[in-house]
Scaffold this active site. Structure first.
Site, mmCIF file in Angstrom:
data_model
loop_
_atom_site.group_PDB
_atom_site.id
_atom_site.type_symbol
_atom_site.label_atom_id
_atom_site.label_comp_id
_atom_site.label_asym_id
_atom_site.label_seq_id
_atom_site.Cartn_x
_atom_site.Cartn_y
_atom_site.Cartn_z
ATOM 1 N N GLU A 84 39.646 114.487 74.588
ATOM 2 C CA GLU A 84 39.239 114.960 75.774
ATOM 3 C C GLU A 84 39.068 116.131 75.934
ATOM 4 O OE1 GLU A 84 41.465 113.418 79.170
ATOM 5 O OE2 GLU A 84 40.994 114.739 80.540
ATOM 6 N N LYS A 262 49.479 111.938 84.574
ATOM 7 C CA LYS A 262 48.427 111.819 83.392
ATOM 8 C C LYS A 262 48.076 113.094 83.157
ATOM 9 C CE LYS A 262 44.285 110.953 81.477
ATOM 10 N NZ LYS A 262 43.358 111.953 80.907
ATOM 11 N N ASP A 278 56.001 109.210 67.936
ATOM 12 C CA ASP A 278 55.422 107.911 68.712
ATOM 13 C C ASP A 278 55.295 108.130 69.856
ATOM 14 O OD1 ASP A 278 55.324 105.503 69.791
ATOM 15 O OD2 ASP A 278 57.369 104.851 68.820
ATOM 16 N N HIS A 376 35.015 121.166 83.693
ATOM 17 C CA HIS A 376 34.678 120.018 82.788
ATOM 18 C C HIS A 376 33.276 119.823 82.363
ATOM 19 C CE1 HIS A 376 38.527 116.903 82.989
ATOM 20 N NE2 HIS A 376 38.900 118.149 82.894
HETATM 21 C C1 MEV Z 1 42.145 114.518 83.696
HETATM 22 O O1 MEV Z 1 42.518 114.047 82.408
HETATM 23 C C2 MEV Z 1 43.601 114.961 84.344
HETATM 24 C C3 MEV Z 1 43.652 115.334 85.732
HETATM 25 O O2 MEV Z 1 43.034 114.212 86.674
HETATM 26 C C4 MEV Z 1 45.051 115.345 86.168
HETATM 27 C C5 MEV Z 1 45.136 115.612 87.647
HETATM 28 O O3 MEV Z 1 44.449 115.002 88.380
HETATM 29 O O4 MEV Z 1 46.385 116.320 88.164
HETATM 30 C C6 MEV Z 1 42.821 116.307 85.915
#
Ligand code: MEV
Length: 425
Positions: A84, A262, A278, A376
């Site tokens: 990513e 995430k 792992d 991004h």
């Molecule tokens: C993207 O890979 C991760 C985010 O969505 C985390 C977040 O929203 O805190 C930018």
């Protein structure tokens, strides 16, 4: 023509090249595609073939190095394997903000993993629980006989817990074997020990043992990190407030908490992959821990202190190893560990918690301030430009045009590429 079948007896006995021939026929692969799969780079195909089953190739993932990390007063370079865009840059950025005020403090509670032994069909499970606990020394001894090497290194089974749980099929006695795995992740050692002591548990309880397996909810192996970021470093008190509001949102709403976490795992898992740990175990443990209170919560906390500065902390299970498993087999994982320069699994776990916190900070700051897309966009546009077929300096030209137009789409990239190539020719 006969329909294609995936029923291929003895497939596992073939050499990678022979398997690939079969796959090539099945999926109509071109010679170039076969070549790409066979070209496994620094992971020789023979080695890959010994790591997992039915090997036909390897997939390279970029490794980036996040810089600026100051953890417990020591500088680290963090190898991150991830597909990513923006993650590595974001981690470096957050680490730069943190180092102005001393960086990260991080630790790992211990290297103890839990092996679970499920015992059913006991009429008086609370009596059985007492008897299992009172046979602790005998059970630990049996467990430790399975791994003299780990014991000689100061590890091994160190304690026992027992819980009676209610289930759809009645009460079960769940014995937890606590094993200090030292620098190993420990799944093999723990599973072997759990299997070895199972007959004793059956004899003591009169019940029947089914599962004997490690728990990925590694609550005895918690990694923690915390940091204070000067409000100026983060962009002012308004941004601090925005980050705290983002945390408050996540702590009240599991839909947001999942994405918040995430973002943390973007950092943690990238290091796990770079070191061949792992990552499924880490991911499973992290999310189970996030929900351990009965509600799914963010793994990190963000607060504003009395000076208006931002204070962040994180705690999550971190079952990682620096010995055993693929970590010491994969040539690139060995190099990544060398770059990290960690001396123990506990140190690696602590560093990974700090990286997770940094990653979270970078995401929240971007979200609370300018929105995530601006940062991004460029990297995303690059990927789209390459997908559209741009090469060399045309990539940069295409990226520039798409960002200016704020239209980062494959169809538009193809149109622009056509325009650019026809105007260049
Ligand atoms: C993207 O890979 C991760 C985010 O969505 C985390 C977040 O929203 O805190 C930018």
């Amino acid at each position: 023509m006969l329909p294609k079948t995936s029923r291929i007896p003895g497939f596992y006995k073939l050499k990678p090249k022979e398997r690939l021939e079969i796959v090539k026929d099945f999926a109509s692969l071109t010679e170039d595609e076969v070549e790409a799969l066979m070209n496994t780079g620094s992971l020789p195909i023979e080695l890959a073939d010994r790591m997992i089953e039915n090997v036909i190739g390897a997939i390279p993932i970029p490794i980036g190095v996040a810089v600026n990390f100051l953890i417990n007063g020591r500088d680290y370079m963090i190898p991150m394997a991830i597909e990513e865009p923006s993650v590595v840059a974001a981690a470096s950025n957050a680490a730069r903000m943190a180092r102005r005020s001393g960086g990260f403090h991080a630790e790992c509670t211990s290297s103890v993993m839990i092996g679970q032994i499920q015992c059913v069909g006991i009429k008086d499970p609370y009596r059985a629980k007492m008897e299992v606990l009172s046979a602790k020394e005998e059970i630990l001894q049996k467990a430790n006989e399975q791994d003299p090497l780990l014991v000689s290194l100061g590890g091994g089974a160190i304690d026992l817990e027992a819980r009676v749980i209610d289930t759809r099929s009645g009460p079960m006695l769940i014995t937890h074997l606590l094993v200090d795995c030292k620098d190993a992740m420990g799944a093999n050692a723990v599973n072997t020990m759990a299997e070895a002591v199972a007959p004793m548990i059956e004899r003591i309880t009169g019940g029947r043992v089914y599962l004997r397996i490690i728990s990925n909810l590694a609550t005895k192996r918690l990694a923690r990190a915390w940091t204070k970021i000067d409000k100026e470093a983060v962009g002012g008190e308004e941004v601090v407030d925005g980050i705290v509001e983002a945390y408050n949102f996540a702590s009240a709403d599991p839909y947001r908490a999942a994405t918040h976490n995430k973002g943390i795992m973007n950092g943690v898992i990238a290091v796990a992959i770079a070191t061949c740990n792992d990552h499924r175990a880490i991911e499973a443990g992290a999310h189970a821990y996030a929900a351990i209170s009965g509600r799914y919560l963010p793994l990190s906390v963000w607060e504003k202190n009395e000076d208006g500065d931002l204070v962040g902390s994180i705690e999550l299970p971190m079952a990682v190893g620096t010995v055993g498993g693929a970590t010491r087999v994969h040539p690139i994982a060995k190099i990544c560990l060398k770059i990290l320069g960690v001396k123990s699994a506990n140190e690696l776990a602590a560093v990974m918690a700090a990286v997770g916190l940094a990653q979270n900070l970078a995401a929240l700051r971007a979200l609370a301030d300018e929105g995530i897309q601006r940062g991004h966009m460029k990297l995303h546009a690059r990927n789209i430009a390459i997908q559209a077929g741009a090469k060399g300096e045309l990539i940069d030209l295409l990226v520039q045009r798409m960002v200016e137009e704020r239209k980062i789409r494959l169809d538009r990239a193809k149109e622009l590429l056509k325009e650019l190539t026809s105007s260049n020719s």
